[in-house]
Design a protein around this motif. Structure first.
Motif, PDB file in Angstrom:
ATOM      1  N   LEU A 124       5.073  64.796   1.332  1.00 48.19           N
ATOM      2  CA  LEU A 124       5.478  63.750   2.234  1.00 48.19           C
ATOM      3  C   LEU A 124       6.522  63.845   3.198  1.00 48.19           C
ATOM      4  N   MET A 125       7.739  64.320   2.969  1.00 49.48           N
ATOM      5  CA  MET A 125       8.795  64.792   3.720  1.00 49.48           C
ATOM      6  C   MET A 125       8.028  65.791   4.764  1.00 49.48           C
ATOM      7  N   GLY A 126       7.479  66.585   4.256  1.00 44.84           N
ATOM      8  CA  GLY A 126       6.842  67.914   4.642  1.00 44.84           C
ATOM      9  C   GLY A 126       5.883  67.219   6.018  1.00 44.84           C
ATOM     10  N   ALA A 127       5.183  66.438   5.814  1.00 47.90           N
ATOM     11  CA  ALA A 127       3.978  65.835   6.509  1.00 47.90           C
ATOM     12  C   ALA A 127       4.768  65.009   7.427  1.00 47.90           C
ATOM     13  N   VAL A 128       5.912  64.418   7.407  1.00 45.55           N
ATOM     14  CA  VAL A 128       6.608  63.753   8.463  1.00 45.55           C
ATOM     15  C   VAL A 128       7.280  64.792   9.421  1.00 45.55           C
ATOM     16  N   ILE A 129       7.799  65.829   8.912  1.00 46.55           N
ATOM     17  CA  ILE A 129       8.434  67.091   9.809  1.00 46.55           C
ATOM     18  C   ILE A 129       7.375  67.612  10.384  1.00 46.55           C
ATOM     19  N   ILE A 130       6.186  68.038   9.760  1.00 47.51           N
ATOM     20  CA  ILE A 130       5.069  68.712  10.472  1.00 47.51           C
ATOM     21  C   ILE A 130       4.738  67.943  11.940  1.00 47.51           C
ATOM     22  N   ASN A 131       4.899  66.650  11.770  1.00 45.34           N
ATOM     23  CA  ASN A 131       4.394  66.017  12.966  1.00 45.34           C
ATOM     24  C   ASN A 131       5.601  66.230  14.120  1.00 45.34           C
ATOM     25  N   GLY A 146       4.807  70.313  15.121  1.00 44.31           N
ATOM     26  CA  GLY A 146       3.586  70.648  15.727  1.00 44.31           C
ATOM     27  C   GLY A 146       3.190  69.634  16.748  1.00 44.31           C
ATOM     28  N   GLN A 147       1.984  69.542  16.912  1.00 45.21           N
ATOM     29  CA  GLN A 147       1.444  68.289  17.690  1.00 45.21           C
ATOM     30  C   GLN A 147       1.475  67.141  17.076  1.00 45.21           C
ATOM     31  N   MET A 148       2.039  66.293  17.923  1.00 41.62           N
ATOM     32  CA  MET A 148       2.377  64.911  17.274  1.00 41.62           C
ATOM     33  C   MET A 148       0.730  64.250  17.311  1.00 41.62           C
ATOM     34  N   HIS A 149       0.761  63.672  15.750  1.00 38.13           N
ATOM     35  CA  HIS A 149      -0.438  62.801  15.650  1.00 38.13           C
ATOM     36  C   HIS A 149      -0.163  61.632  15.045  1.00 38.13           C
ATOM     37  N   LEU A 172       1.363  60.460  11.344  1.00 33.51           N
ATOM     38  CA  LEU A 172       2.788  60.158  10.957  1.00 33.51           C
ATOM     39  C   LEU A 172       2.652  58.881  10.392  1.00 33.51           C
ATOM     40  N   LEU A 173       2.109  57.873  10.838  1.00 33.12           N
ATOM     41  CA  LEU A 173       2.170  56.522  10.497  1.00 33.12           C
ATOM     42  C   LEU A 173       1.835  56.398   8.972  1.00 33.12           C
ATOM     43  N   PHE A 174       0.610  57.273   8.595  1.00 37.35           N
ATOM     44  CA  PHE A 174       0.279  57.253   7.197  1.00 37.35           C
ATOM     45  C   PHE A 174       1.277  57.741   6.297  1.00 37.35           C
ATOM     46  N   LEU A 178       4.674  58.166   6.788  1.00 36.41           N
ATOM     47  CA  LEU A 178       5.725  57.476   6.887  1.00 36.41           C
ATOM     48  C   LEU A 178       5.370  56.270   5.738  1.00 36.41           C
ATOM     49  N   LEU A 179       4.446  55.533   5.885  1.00 35.75           N
ATOM     50  CA  LEU A 179       3.979  54.372   5.027  1.00 35.75           C
ATOM     51  C   LEU A 179       4.039  54.780   3.661  1.00 35.75           C
ATOM     52  N   THR A 180       3.473  56.072   3.425  1.00 32.80           N
ATOM     53  CA  THR A 180       3.229  56.747   1.854  1.00 32.80           C
ATOM     54  C   THR A 180       4.389  56.887   1.592  1.00 32.80           C
ATOM     55  N   PHE A 181       5.497  57.547   2.390  1.00 32.46           N
ATOM     56  CA  PHE A 181       6.721  57.855   1.838  1.00 32.46           C
ATOM     57  C   PHE A 181       7.558  56.660   1.404  1.00 32.46           C
ATOM     58  N   VAL A 182       7.497  55.787   2.363  1.00 31.19           N
ATOM     59  CA  VAL A 182       8.235  54.391   2.024  1.00 31.19           C
ATOM     60  C   VAL A 182       7.829  53.827   0.694  1.00 31.19           C
ATOM     61  N   VAL A 183       6.368  53.706   0.552  1.00 34.87           N
ATOM     62  CA  VAL A 183       5.883  53.349  -0.820  1.00 34.87           C
ATOM     63  C   VAL A 183       6.174  54.035  -1.854  1.00 34.87           C
ATOM     64  N   CYS A 184       6.306  55.183  -1.856  1.00 36.91           N
ATOM     65  CA  CYS A 184       6.488  56.014  -2.840  1.00 36.91           C
ATOM     66  C   CYS A 184       8.162  55.830  -3.279  1.00 36.91           C
ATOM     67  N   ILE A 185       8.917  55.903  -2.275  1.00 37.10           N
ATOM     68  CA  ILE A 185      10.339  55.595  -2.539  1.00 37.10           C
ATOM     69  C   ILE A 185      10.541  54.199  -3.264  1.00 37.10           C
TER      70      ILE A 185
END
Length: 140
Positions: A92-99, A102-105, A109-111, A113-120
């Motif tokens: 999930l940290m990699g998913a945030v960094i990739i945004n 690379g090209q911003m989606h 990014l929202l999914f 970040l939300l998944t990362f916060v819920v996992c924490i």
């Protein structure tokens, strides 16, 4: 070890069904995301292409999808929830960094970040009372 036990006692005393439903939803979401990555491997390869220049791209392809599938199942059932979430956090940290690399989606990014916060939150909270962990603990 005492801090984990005290967190478990607090979580079991304050367990509510909606929190367990959020945990189950998180697990199902991660499971289906892993299945989606396996069925659309080219999409996953395109996603990790910004960090593929650092090496290890093939290793990432073989880590991300199975970790989502197995972690999603374990989180949904509440089995070793904290361990399963710890396996998800680097992804999930990699998913945030990739945004940002690379090209911003914005939706990705929202999914992520939300998944990362819920996992924490579940890393701190644990699996709760309606889980396999609690059931096996009560069997001892």
């Amino acid at each position: 070890m005492n801090s984990v036990k005290s967190l478990n006692k607090w979580a079991n005393a304050h367990t509510y069904l909606p929190v367990d439903l959020v945990r189950i939803t998180l697990g199902v979401f991660l499971f289906f995301k892993g299945v989606y990555f396996i069925t659309n491997i080219q999409y996953l390869q395109d996603l990790i292409s910004p960090i593929d220049q650092f090496g290890g791209g093939m290793m990432l392809l073989h880590y991300i999808a199975p970790a989502h599938i197995m972690g999603g199942i374990m989180i949904a059932f509440g089995l070793l929830t904290r361990w399963a979430i710890m396996a998800q956090l680097p992804i999930l940290m990699g998913a945030v960094i990739i945004n940002f690399m690379g090209q911003m989606h914005s939706q990705n990014l929202l999914f992520s970040l939300l998944t990362f916060v819920v996992c924490i939150a579940f890393l701190i909270y644990g699996s709760g009372k309606n889980s396999a962990d609690y059931y096996f603990k009560m069997q001892e």
